[in-house]
Design a protein around this motif. Structure first.
Motif, PDB file in Angstrom:
ATOM      1  N   LYS A 154       0.761  -1.186   0.078  1.00 11.69           N
ATOM      2  CA  LYS A 154      -0.143  -0.004  -0.107  1.00 11.69           C
ATOM      3  C   LYS A 154       0.785   1.102   0.015  1.00 11.69           C
ATOM      4  O   LYS A 154       0.554   2.200  -0.703  1.00 11.69           O
ATOM      5  CB  LYS A 154      -0.981  -0.151   1.185  1.00 11.69           C
ATOM      6  CG  LYS A 154      -2.009  -1.128   1.004  1.00 11.69           C
ATOM      7  CD  LYS A 154      -2.851  -1.125   2.352  1.00 11.69           C
ATOM      8  CE  LYS A 154      -4.029  -2.149   2.147  1.00 11.69           C
ATOM      9  NZ  LYS A 154      -4.826  -2.292   3.459  1.00 11.69           N
ATOM     10  N   LYS A 210      -5.802  -7.150  -5.118  1.00 10.11           N
ATOM     11  CA  LYS A 210      -6.598  -6.279  -4.189  1.00 10.11           C
ATOM     12  C   LYS A 210      -6.263  -5.210  -3.623  1.00 10.11           C
ATOM     13  O   LYS A 210      -6.912  -3.816  -3.658  1.00 10.11           O
ATOM     14  CB  LYS A 210      -7.114  -7.342  -2.905  1.00 10.11           C
ATOM     15  CG  LYS A 210      -7.798  -8.549  -3.315  1.00 10.11           C
ATOM     16  CD  LYS A 210      -8.126  -9.236  -2.059  1.00 10.11           C
ATOM     17  CE  LYS A 210      -8.919 -10.584  -2.403  1.00 10.11           C
ATOM     18  NZ  LYS A 210      -8.830 -11.381  -0.864  1.00 10.11           N
ATOM     19  N   ASP A 211      -4.777  -4.636  -3.644  1.00 15.74           N
ATOM     20  CA  ASP A 211      -4.335  -3.453  -3.367  1.00 15.74           C
ATOM     21  C   ASP A 211      -4.503  -2.674  -4.388  1.00 15.74           C
ATOM     22  O   ASP A 211      -4.765  -1.306  -4.272  1.00 15.74           O
ATOM     23  CB  ASP A 211      -2.724  -3.857  -3.104  1.00 15.74           C
ATOM     24  CG  ASP A 211      -2.496  -4.423  -1.819  1.00 15.74           C
ATOM     25  OD1 ASP A 211      -2.993  -4.001  -0.561  1.00 15.74           O
ATOM     26  OD2 ASP A 211      -2.131  -5.670  -1.807  1.00 15.74           O
ATOM     27  N   GLU A 213      -6.770  -2.598  -6.799  1.00 17.56           N
ATOM     28  CA  GLU A 213      -8.222  -2.191  -6.756  1.00 17.56           C
ATOM     29  C   GLU A 213      -8.628  -1.191  -5.819  1.00 17.56           C
ATOM     30  O   GLU A 213      -9.457  -0.397  -5.999  1.00 17.56           O
ATOM     31  CB  GLU A 213      -9.117  -3.554  -6.672  1.00 17.56           C
ATOM     32  CG  GLU A 213      -9.139  -4.539  -7.904  1.00 17.56           C
ATOM     33  CD  GLU A 213      -9.833  -5.626  -7.626  1.00 17.56           C
ATOM     34  OE1 GLU A 213      -9.746  -6.498  -8.624  1.00 17.56           O
ATOM     35  OE2 GLU A 213      -9.886  -6.233  -6.568  1.00 17.56           O
ATOM     36  N   ASN A 214      -7.992  -0.999  -4.582  1.00 20.06           N
ATOM     37  CA  ASN A 214      -8.354  -0.455  -3.511  1.00 20.06           C
ATOM     38  C   ASN A 214      -7.459   0.870  -3.649  1.00 20.06           C
ATOM     39  O   ASN A 214      -7.970   1.939  -2.844  1.00 20.06           O
ATOM     40  CB  ASN A 214      -8.104  -1.316  -2.100  1.00 20.06           C
ATOM     41  CG  ASN A 214      -9.037  -2.187  -1.882  1.00 20.06           C
ATOM     42  OD1 ASN A 214     -10.379  -2.212  -2.365  1.00 20.06           O
ATOM     43  ND2 ASN A 214      -8.463  -3.304  -1.133  1.00 20.06           N
ATOM     44  N   GLU A 215      -6.601   1.173  -4.273  1.00 24.36           N
ATOM     45  CA  GLU A 215      -5.846   2.218  -4.585  1.00 24.36           C
ATOM     46  C   GLU A 215      -6.599   3.330  -5.306  1.00 24.36           C
ATOM     47  O   GLU A 215      -7.613   3.099  -6.153  1.00 24.36           O
ATOM     48  CB  GLU A 215      -4.236   1.927  -5.242  1.00 24.36           C
ATOM     49  CG  GLU A 215      -3.396   3.182  -5.112  1.00 24.36           C
ATOM     50  CD  GLU A 215      -3.414   3.883  -3.972  1.00 24.36           C
ATOM     51  OE1 GLU A 215      -3.757   5.118  -3.661  1.00 24.36           O
ATOM     52  OE2 GLU A 215      -3.125   2.911  -2.690  1.00 24.36           O
TER      53      GLU A 215
END
Length: 244
Positions: A154, A210-211, A213-215
């Motif tokens: 992240k 997933k990281d 997609e969440n950024e």
């Protein structure tokens, strides 16, 4: 099946006992930091042969992100010896970063072999801390086989977004955890603790998509593929690019 994982992890650790002894003696990390770049240059040649088509397609539209100057400014994190250089467009201006100072001599050799590029410098830095690179200063950031081994995915992505200009793109190609119901994922779990020792922190079981997609990217173009590395624990990959 899952109850077998700890037992088999122990078997793998036993087979790699000399490495764990060197770790306990504090000798492994400094030794491997010196040797790792050499082995990665060998592995990268094999990897580029096996995934040449995928890399060529991934980087085929890099030039579309060139800024107003007309030339593409590119920052590659975890640049290593420059395994991606052959895929970059003519005149591309490159800055490379890596946390391992021992890569630089291999990098300089590869720069000399890729005269179609303009290399503007090497920064000794981890992906989590790119403070030497100004905000919104590059058109493209590239990271391949990097997010598997960083300490904090992240934090790296936050830095990627910070240094990219608005409308710039982050290109990635990473091996990731396979489907959790698969035998590949089972063996990834078995090998992972020892793999991290041998791979300079590289983890086999990160769900890196997933990281991404969440950024805070405005657009994410991401594909899951099974690579020609079929019988290895790194066969599951993601690749694509994300736009700031």
């Amino acid at each position: 099946m899952m109850v077998m994982v700890p037992l088999l992890q122990g078997v793998v650790r036993l087979l790699a006992l000399p490495v764990y002894v060197l770790v306990l003696l504090g000798l492994w990390d400094p030794l491997w930091k010196r040797l790792f770049p050499y082995f990665m240059t060998i592995f990268s040649r094999f990897y580029n042969r096996k995934l040449h088509k995928e890399k060529q397609q991934l980087f085929s539209n890099l030039a579309d992100f060139a800024g107003s100057s007309g030339s593409l400014s590119l920052l590659e994190i975890g640049v290593g010896h420059g395994a991606n250089f052959q895929f970059y467009p003519f005149g591309c201006r490159i800055i490379g970063t890596d946390p391992n100072p021992n890569v630089e001599k291999y990098l300089l050799k590869n720069i000399a072999e890729n005269q179609h590029l303009r290399f503007e410098g090497f920064i000794l830095a981890s992906g989590e801390d790119l403070h030497q690179v100004p905000d919104s200063s590059v058109d493209v950031v590239v990271g391949t086989l990097v997010l598997c081994s960083v300490v904090n995915v992240k934090a790296v992505l936050k830095e990627v977004v910070r240094v990219l200009r608005p409308g710039g793109a982050f290109y990635f190609m990473e091996h990731v955890a396979a489907d959790r119901s698969s035998w590949t994922y089972f063996w990834q779990q078995v090998y992972d603790p020892t793999w991290q020792r041998l791979g300079d922190g590289c983890s086999l079981i990160r769900e890196t998509w997933k990281d991404l997609e969440n950024e805070n990217f405005s657009k994410l173009n991401l594909s899951h593929i099974r690579t020609p590395l079929k019988w290895t624990p790194t066969c599951a990959h993601i690749l694509g690019y994300a736009i700031k």
